[in-house]
Each structure stands twice: as structure tokens, then as C-alpha cells.
Design a protein around this motif. Structure first.
Motif, PDB file in Angstrom:
ATOM      1  N   LYS A  58       0.836  -1.198   0.000  1.00  0.00           N
ATOM      2  CA  LYS A  58       0.000   0.000   0.000  1.00  0.00           C
ATOM      3  C   LYS A  58       0.875   1.255   0.000  1.00  0.00           C
ATOM      4  O   LYS A  58       0.636   2.203  -0.762  1.00  0.00           O
ATOM      5  CB  LYS A  58      -0.928   0.002   1.205  1.00  0.00           C
ATOM      6  CG  LYS A  58      -1.868   1.205   1.235  1.00  0.00           C
ATOM      7  CD  LYS A  58      -2.817   1.129   2.421  1.00  0.00           C
ATOM      8  CE  LYS A  58      -3.764   2.345   2.429  1.00  0.00           C
ATOM      9  NZ  LYS A  58      -4.689   2.309   3.600  1.00  0.00           N
ATOM     10  N   LYS A  59       1.920   1.242   0.842  1.00  0.00           N
ATOM     11  CA  LYS A  59       2.826   2.382   0.885  1.00  0.00           C
ATOM     12  C   LYS A  59       3.647   2.472  -0.398  1.00  0.00           C
ATOM     13  O   LYS A  59       3.991   3.565  -0.859  1.00  0.00           O
ATOM     14  CB  LYS A  59       3.732   2.284   2.103  1.00  0.00           C
ATOM     15  CG  LYS A  59       3.006   2.526   3.425  1.00  0.00           C
ATOM     16  CD  LYS A  59       3.966   2.524   4.589  1.00  0.00           C
ATOM     17  CE  LYS A  59       3.237   2.824   5.894  1.00  0.00           C
ATOM     18  NZ  LYS A  59       4.157   2.806   7.063  1.00  0.00           N
ATOM     19  N   LEU A  60       3.967   1.304  -0.967  1.00  0.00           N
ATOM     20  CA  LEU A  60       4.694   1.307  -2.240  1.00  0.00           C
ATOM     21  C   LEU A  60       3.876   2.023  -3.307  1.00  0.00           C
ATOM     22  O   LEU A  60       4.394   2.897  -4.019  1.00  0.00           O
ATOM     23  CB  LEU A  60       5.003  -0.130  -2.661  1.00  0.00           C
ATOM     24  CG  LEU A  60       5.786  -0.315  -3.973  1.00  0.00           C
ATOM     25  CD1 LEU A  60       6.681  -1.543  -3.895  1.00  0.00           C
ATOM     26  CD2 LEU A  60       4.845  -0.447  -5.173  1.00  0.00           C
ATOM     27  N   GLU A  61       2.588   1.670  -3.436  1.00  0.00           N
ATOM     28  CA  GLU A  61       1.748   2.307  -4.453  1.00  0.00           C
ATOM     29  C   GLU A  61       1.575   3.801  -4.170  1.00  0.00           C
ATOM     30  O   GLU A  61       1.599   4.621  -5.088  1.00  0.00           O
ATOM     31  CB  GLU A  61       0.380   1.640  -4.534  1.00  0.00           C
ATOM     32  CG  GLU A  61      -0.503   2.263  -5.603  1.00  0.00           C
ATOM     33  CD  GLU A  61      -1.775   1.472  -5.886  1.00  0.00           C
ATOM     34  OE1 GLU A  61      -2.571   1.933  -6.723  1.00  0.00           O
ATOM     35  OE2 GLU A  61      -1.959   0.401  -5.263  1.00  0.00           O
ATOM     36  N   HIS A  78      13.388   8.882 -10.328  1.00  0.00           N
ATOM     37  CA  HIS A  78      12.290   9.059  -9.370  1.00  0.00           C
ATOM     38  C   HIS A  78      11.880   7.752  -8.698  1.00  0.00           C
ATOM     39  O   HIS A  78      11.945   7.629  -7.472  1.00  0.00           O
ATOM     40  CB  HIS A  78      11.084   9.691 -10.069  1.00  0.00           C
ATOM     41  CG  HIS A  78      11.329  11.067 -10.586  1.00  0.00           C
ATOM     42  ND1 HIS A  78      11.241  12.198  -9.797  1.00  0.00           N
ATOM     43  CD2 HIS A  78      11.693  11.502 -11.824  1.00  0.00           C
ATOM     44  CE1 HIS A  78      11.519  13.261 -10.510  1.00  0.00           C
ATOM     45  NE2 HIS A  78      11.802  12.876 -11.747  1.00  0.00           N
ATOM     46  N   LEU A  79      11.476   6.757  -9.483  1.00  0.00           N
ATOM     47  CA  LEU A  79      10.893   5.548  -8.903  1.00  0.00           C
ATOM     48  C   LEU A  79      11.909   4.641  -8.225  1.00  0.00           C
ATOM     49  O   LEU A  79      11.538   3.855  -7.345  1.00  0.00           O
ATOM     50  CB  LEU A  79      10.149   4.762  -9.992  1.00  0.00           C
ATOM     51  CG  LEU A  79       8.948   5.487 -10.624  1.00  0.00           C
ATOM     52  CD1 LEU A  79       8.297   4.610 -11.687  1.00  0.00           C
ATOM     53  CD2 LEU A  79       7.920   5.884  -9.570  1.00  0.00           C
ATOM     54  N   THR A  80      13.184   4.712  -8.635  1.00  0.00           N
ATOM     55  CA  THR A  80      14.194   3.844  -8.013  1.00  0.00           C
ATOM     56  C   THR A  80      15.217   4.647  -7.199  1.00  0.00           C
ATOM     57  O   THR A  80      16.300   4.152  -6.899  1.00  0.00           O
ATOM     58  CB  THR A  80      14.915   3.016  -9.093  1.00  0.00           C
ATOM     59  OG1 THR A  80      15.466   3.887 -10.091  1.00  0.00           O
ATOM     60  CG2 THR A  80      13.957   2.048  -9.750  1.00  0.00           C
ATOM     61  N   GLU A  81      14.863   5.873  -6.864  1.00  0.00           N
ATOM     62  CA  GLU A  81      15.725   6.726  -6.047  1.00  0.00           C
ATOM     63  C   GLU A  81      15.065   6.973  -4.691  1.00  0.00           C
ATOM     64  O   GLU A  81      13.886   6.684  -4.489  1.00  0.00           O
ATOM     65  CB  GLU A  81      15.982   8.062  -6.758  1.00  0.00           C
ATOM     66  CG  GLU A  81      16.847   7.942  -8.007  1.00  0.00           C
ATOM     67  CD  GLU A  81      18.270   7.515  -7.682  1.00  0.00           C
ATOM     68  OE1 GLU A  81      18.840   8.034  -6.693  1.00  0.00           O
ATOM     69  OE2 GLU A  81      18.805   6.648  -8.392  1.00  0.00           O
ATOM     70  N   GLU A  82      15.852   7.487  -3.730  1.00  0.00           N
ATOM     71  CA  GLU A  82      15.301   7.804  -2.414  1.00  0.00           C
ATOM     72  C   GLU A  82      14.213   8.869  -2.551  1.00  0.00           C
ATOM     73  O   GLU A  82      14.321   9.751  -3.392  1.00  0.00           O
ATOM     74  CB  GLU A  82      16.416   8.313  -1.485  1.00  0.00           C
ATOM     75  CG  GLU A  82      17.459   7.257  -1.167  1.00  0.00           C
ATOM     76  CD  GLU A  82      18.509   7.790  -0.204  1.00  0.00           C
ATOM     77  OE1 GLU A  82      18.518   9.023   0.056  1.00  0.00           O
ATOM     78  OE2 GLU A  82      19.318   6.999   0.294  1.00  0.00           O
ATOM     79  N   PRO A  83      13.167   8.799  -1.721  1.00  0.00           N
ATOM     80  CA  PRO A  83      12.904   7.788  -0.678  1.00  0.00           C
ATOM     81  C   PRO A  83      12.098   6.596  -1.172  1.00  0.00           C
ATOM     82  O   PRO A  83      11.834   5.673  -0.423  1.00  0.00           O
ATOM     83  CB  PRO A  83      12.101   8.590   0.337  1.00  0.00           C
ATOM     84  CG  PRO A  83      11.286   9.518  -0.519  1.00  0.00           C
ATOM     85  CD  PRO A  83      12.183   9.916  -1.676  1.00  0.00           C
TER      86      PRO A  83
END
Length: 241
Positions: free
Chosen positions: A155-158, A206-211
Motif C-alpha cells: 500500500k505504501k509502495l503504491e 524518481h521511482l528507483t531513487e530515495e525515498p
């Protein structure tokens, strides 16, 4: 049947619009139309980040109005409590503070001057021309977003993925797909304006960078379709997972 929205100045009205846009890129159909302009004009400003889908849609329509204009007719939309939007009203910029200060000097009941007539004609011509501008190309993309393990909060991932907002990017429908050993991946649709968004940049910066990489291990492009203005054909590139 025309869709109806109520009181977009209230939290309840914005919540309904946000839910409506969760799986849609536009108010009606598959391209921006006068329906989008009607709802856009009913909002005095961009909504807060709380309404993620409304904010994403609002910024996209703002970009289209600046870049290419909106030509689609739409299916009809009703915004209760909003005044009808005319082409001249859309084209006329808001009055400045200096204009308000000069109100005492304006003859509200006088005849229209030649300058005013010319300005009105120019505004009408600008509105007409905006509908003829070439629409920027768009693409529909299907992404696989993979977590680190079976303990990752999906849920937090999405939420973190949808939290990435940029001009020309729309998040669409999504679902969780089992991959084995109790692990599920997020499969999510997105629509991009080609001139504004690079999918590679979206993933790498964006998607594979922090956070976000706290939840996301990797992203794969499953399908990439060019959206044609006539909606008569598209091409698809399928990549191995």
C-alpha cells in the motif's frame, strides 16, 4: 449521459472528483476536451496534495492549455454551482489589481470603443486558433513495479509511486500481481505527454531513487503504446520481464 459534480470548492466535492479521476486521465473520453476545460475553470486553483488525482489532472490540463490547446468536444459535464463557461470567458485573462484601481475611470454604460471591439475580436480568434493547434503526442505505458520482498508494504509502495507528480504524467489503474513465494508486484498504467515526460527518466531518477527505493526494488516497462489522435491504431512494444 453527462457526469455531474457538486460544489468543487468544498472538501466533499473535491473528494468525489478525486475518486472519479482515480482511473481516468480525462473527464470524458481518451483525450482532453471541453469537459476538462469546464471542470478546470470551476476550480479557482490547483487542489492540495491531499487530492492526488485532482492535482495530477489539473496540472496536465494546465500544460495542455499552454502547449497545444484543447480540441475535443467531450460528452458533456455539469458542475453545480459554477457559472457557464464561454469561450470568451476562458480566453479573457483575470483582471489585475491595477485594473481594479481604475474602475472609477471606466464608463460601464458607454458605447464599446474601437479598441475594445478589436480586443474582443482578437480574443475570439485566439480561442478558435487554439482548437486547431497540433496536439502533442501521448503514450500509454504499463509498468511492473517490484518490491524488495514479501514484507514490503504494498500500500505504501503504491502511494509512493503515485506520489511522483510531474507535468504531463497521469497515473491510471493498477493491480497487485502474485509473482511467487508470497511476493506480489504492482502493475500500474500511466499516460504521458511525450514532449514532457521520459519513462526512462521517470524510472531512473524518481521511482528507483530515495525515498521511494525504500519500497521499490526495480521497475520494468511491460508495454508502451503510442496514442493516436484518431484512436484508430497504436503500436506496442512488449519487453521481457
Amino acid at each position: 449521459m453527462a457526469v455531474t459534480f457538486y460544489d468543487l470548492g468544498s472538501a466533499a466535492g473535491l473528494k468525489k472528483l478525486d475518486d472519479y479521476l482515480l482511473t481516468r486521465s480525462y473527464i470524458s473520453g481518451y483525450q482532453a476536451s471541453k469537459d476538462d476545460i469546464t471542470v478546470h475553470a470551476a476550480l479557482s486553483k490547483a487542489s492540495s496534495a491531499e487530492y492526488v488525482n485532482v492535482s495530477r489532472w489539473y496540472n496536465h490540463i494546465e500544460a495542455l492549455l499552454r502547449i497545444s490547446g484543447v480540441a475535443g468536444e467531450g460528452s458533456g459535464v455539469v458542475v453545480e454551482g459554477a457559472a457557464p463557461i464561454t469561450e470568451e470567458a476562458v480566453a479573457t485573462p483575470p483582471a489585475s489589481a491595477a485594473d481594479e484601481d481604475d474602475d472609477d475611470d471606466v464608463d460601464l454604460f458607454g458605447e464599446e470603443t474601437e479598441e475594445e471591439k478589436k480586443a474582443a475580436e482578437e480574443r475570439a480568434a485566439a480561442v478558435k486558433a487554439s482548437g486547431k493547434k497540433k496536439e502533442s503526442g501521448k503514450s500509454s505505458v504499463l509498468l511492473d513495479v517490484k518490491p524488495w520482498d514479501d514484507e514490503t508494504d504494498m500500500k505504501k509502495l503504491e502511494e509512493s509511486v503515485r506520489g511522483v507528480q510531474m507535468e504531463g504524467l497521469f497515473w491510471g489503474a493498477s493491480k497487485l500481481v502474485p509473482v511467487g513465494y508470497g511476493i506480489k508486484k504492482l502493475q500500474i498504467m500511466l499516460t504521458i505527454v511525450d514532449d514532457l515526460v521520459s519513462v526512462d527518466t521517470l524510472i531512473e531518477e524518481h521511482l528507483t531513487e530515495e525515498p521511494i527505493n525504500e519500497y521499490v526494488q526495480s521497475c520494468d516497462i511491460v508495454a508502451f503504446n503510442k496514442i493516436c489522435k484518431s484512436n484508430t491504431f497504436s503500436f506496442s512494444v512488449l519487453l521481457s520481464q
